[in-house]
Each structure stands twice: as structure tokens, then as C-alpha cells.
Design a protein around this motif. Sequence first.
Motif, short mmCIF file in Angstrom:
data_model
loop_
_atom_site.label_atom_id
_atom_site.label_comp_id
_atom_site.label_asym_id
_atom_site.label_seq_id
_atom_site.Cartn_x
_atom_site.Cartn_y
_atom_site.Cartn_z
N CYS A 292 2.14 -13.16 -1.55
CA CYS A 292 2.23 -11.75 -1.96
C CYS A 292 3.64 -11.37 -2.39
N LEU A 293 4.65 -11.95 -1.77
CA LEU A 293 6.03 -11.60 -2.13
C LEU A 293 6.35 -12.08 -3.55
N GLU B 241 -0.95 -29.70 -13.89
CA GLU B 241 -1.41 -28.71 -12.92
C GLU B 241 -0.22 -28.15 -12.14
N VAL B 242 -0.23 -26.84 -11.90
CA VAL B 242 0.85 -26.23 -11.12
C VAL B 242 0.78 -26.74 -9.68
N ALA B 243 1.89 -27.29 -9.21
CA ALA B 243 1.95 -27.83 -7.86
C ALA B 243 2.79 -26.95 -6.93
N ALA B 244 3.70 -26.16 -7.51
CA ALA B 244 4.55 -25.29 -6.70
C ALA B 244 5.24 -24.30 -7.62
N VAL B 245 5.65 -23.18 -7.04
CA VAL B 245 6.37 -22.13 -7.76
C VAL B 245 7.63 -21.79 -6.99
N PRO C 204 21.31 -11.80 -5.84
CA PRO C 204 21.81 -12.75 -4.83
C PRO C 204 20.83 -13.05 -3.71
N HIS C 205 19.54 -12.80 -3.91
CA HIS C 205 18.56 -12.97 -2.84
C HIS C 205 18.14 -14.44 -2.71
N ASN C 206 17.45 -14.73 -1.62
CA ASN C 206 17.08 -16.10 -1.30
C ASN C 206 16.06 -16.68 -2.27
N LEU C 207 16.05 -17.99 -2.34
CA LEU C 207 15.03 -18.72 -3.10
C LEU C 207 13.71 -18.64 -2.34
N ILE C 208 12.63 -18.30 -3.04
CA ILE C 208 11.30 -18.24 -2.45
C ILE C 208 10.48 -19.38 -3.03
N ILE C 209 9.85 -20.15 -2.16
CA ILE C 209 9.06 -21.30 -2.60
C ILE C 209 7.61 -21.11 -2.14
N SER C 210 6.70 -21.34 -3.04
CA SER C 210 5.27 -21.19 -2.75
C SER C 210 4.78 -22.31 -1.84
N TRP C 211 3.54 -22.16 -1.40
CA TRP C 211 2.84 -23.26 -0.75
C TRP C 211 2.71 -24.41 -1.74
N THR C 212 2.74 -25.63 -1.23
CA THR C 212 2.47 -26.80 -2.06
C THR C 212 1.79 -27.85 -1.22
#
Length: 285
Positions: A32-33, A62-66, A72-80
Motif C-alpha cells: 500500500c505504501l 515478468e516483474v519480480a520486485a519493485v 531523502p526518504h528510505n528505499l522501499i522494496i516490494s515483496w519478492t
Amino acid sequence: MASANQIKFFSDAGQFLERVQPFLLRREAEHCLILGLLDGLRAGEQLGTEPPLMALVENHDEVAAVALMTPPHNLIISWTADDDSTLDAIAREFHAKAVAVPGVNSSADLAQRFAQKWSELSRCSYRVQMAQRIYQLNRVTNETRAAGHLREPDRSDDALLREWRAAFSIDAEGMDPGQAREAAALPLPKSRRLLLWEVDGSVVSMAGFAGPTPNGIRVAWVYTPPQNRGKGFAGACVAALSQKLLDDGRKFCFLYTDLANPISNHVYQRIGYEPVTDATVYSFL
């Protein structure tokens, strides 16, 4: 033939969202973020001090991760599904581009693995900034009985909202007081709203919402000043706001909580919020 773990960067948020949204919607609450931030970026909102970094990892087309970062905010990583090789590809590509990554936000296990990989590459240390839990609400099951009512703010509330926004950033996010006051002085993007809980003409608590997704929206900035705590105001405010968002057409609401605060986690579950997954924020030192 397309190869595994190819990283592609995008400069257009609309094109990026179109490409990654089907993947992200498989776990809408968990993502959601990212979905909410991309919706704001697509609408032209300025969510950081620099242009956003938007990347995806493709595995045989195929998309494996986003991965998304709004400096200056943090890196957000999706589920993979492919933890190690995908996270390694993201870490190596960002390091090769000399990206300054202040921290990472992802599901608990993925965040820890990325933090370790980034530490090895950049020779920095890392620490847990916050252990969180993501919740989803489909219906309000128990509206608390605290006195008062939810209302929209008006101009007479501006100074109080700035004060409470800064206090929230200091208390809940660990932000430096000076930075928190500077951030609170900036106008909120159009996609972000704050509402107030009022009792007998006095404002006692606030809660807001941001980041609409195709089916839901994220409740955030729940804050009650110390003198008003322990009276049920925050729970009543969140319950009423959640019901309003559902009445306005959202299928569900999302909420991030601090696991170090068991009281708030209990209150939200009484309202009807159900745990989805745990997430951790790491800071790089």
C-alpha cells in the motif's frame, strides 16, 4: 530470450505504475505504501527533495520486485519470491549508480537481508529504526465509546496541526526536532488529509489518510498529545475516520503500527484491523 534479474529504471511515474501495478496488487495491503506514493507521483506531487528513483527487477519479462525511493526518504522494496538473487541485484545496481540510500523499508525478512547486502557493499553499519506491522480493515467491528466527534480542520487549526505534525514526526518517526518542525511547516500534498477529534469544543486527537490504492487507502498520522492519552480518543478517531473512508467507497483501509507500542496495536485490532505482515525499517550509518 529475456534474462533473469534485469533491472530497469523509469523516469515517468505513470508508465512505471502501469507496468508494476498488476504485480503490486497481488499483495495490495503489503504494497500500500508503494502504490500510494506512486499514485501521488503520477499526479505530479513532489514527495522528496530530488526526483524519485523508480526501478523494477524483471525475471524473464515478468516483474519480480519493485524498488522506490523519494530522496531523502528510505528505499522501499516490494515483496519478492526470489529473495537473495533479486535483492542482490537491487543492491548492486544502486551501489554501482552511487545512490545514497539512507535506509530500507520492506517486509521484515527482506529488509534484514537487504540491509546485510547493502552493508557488505557500502561498508556501512545498520540498525533497526522501527519494527512495524501492516494491518487491513474491511469493516469497523467496534466503534469505541469515547466522547466527541470527527471533524474537518479549518484555518483556525493550522498552528495546532503544524505543532502536532512535528510532534508526531518526533515521537513516532524519531525525526530530529528541527527537521520535524521544518517538515510540518510545509503544506501537505493534495492526496494527504488530516482530521480532528473534538470533545466539548476542544481538539484532543488527530488522524489522517494518504496514498490511495485501487481498492484501499492508508490511515496515518494518528497522534494524541500526552495530556489526552489513555482516554480512548485515538481509537475513536481512527474508528470514525476508517468508517468514513469505507462509506466514501474504499473497500478497505490500511494501517502501519509500531510493534513497540502494544497498546495501539491492541486498540486497532479492536476496531477491526487485522494483521497482514510485519515490516522493518533499517537505517544505514
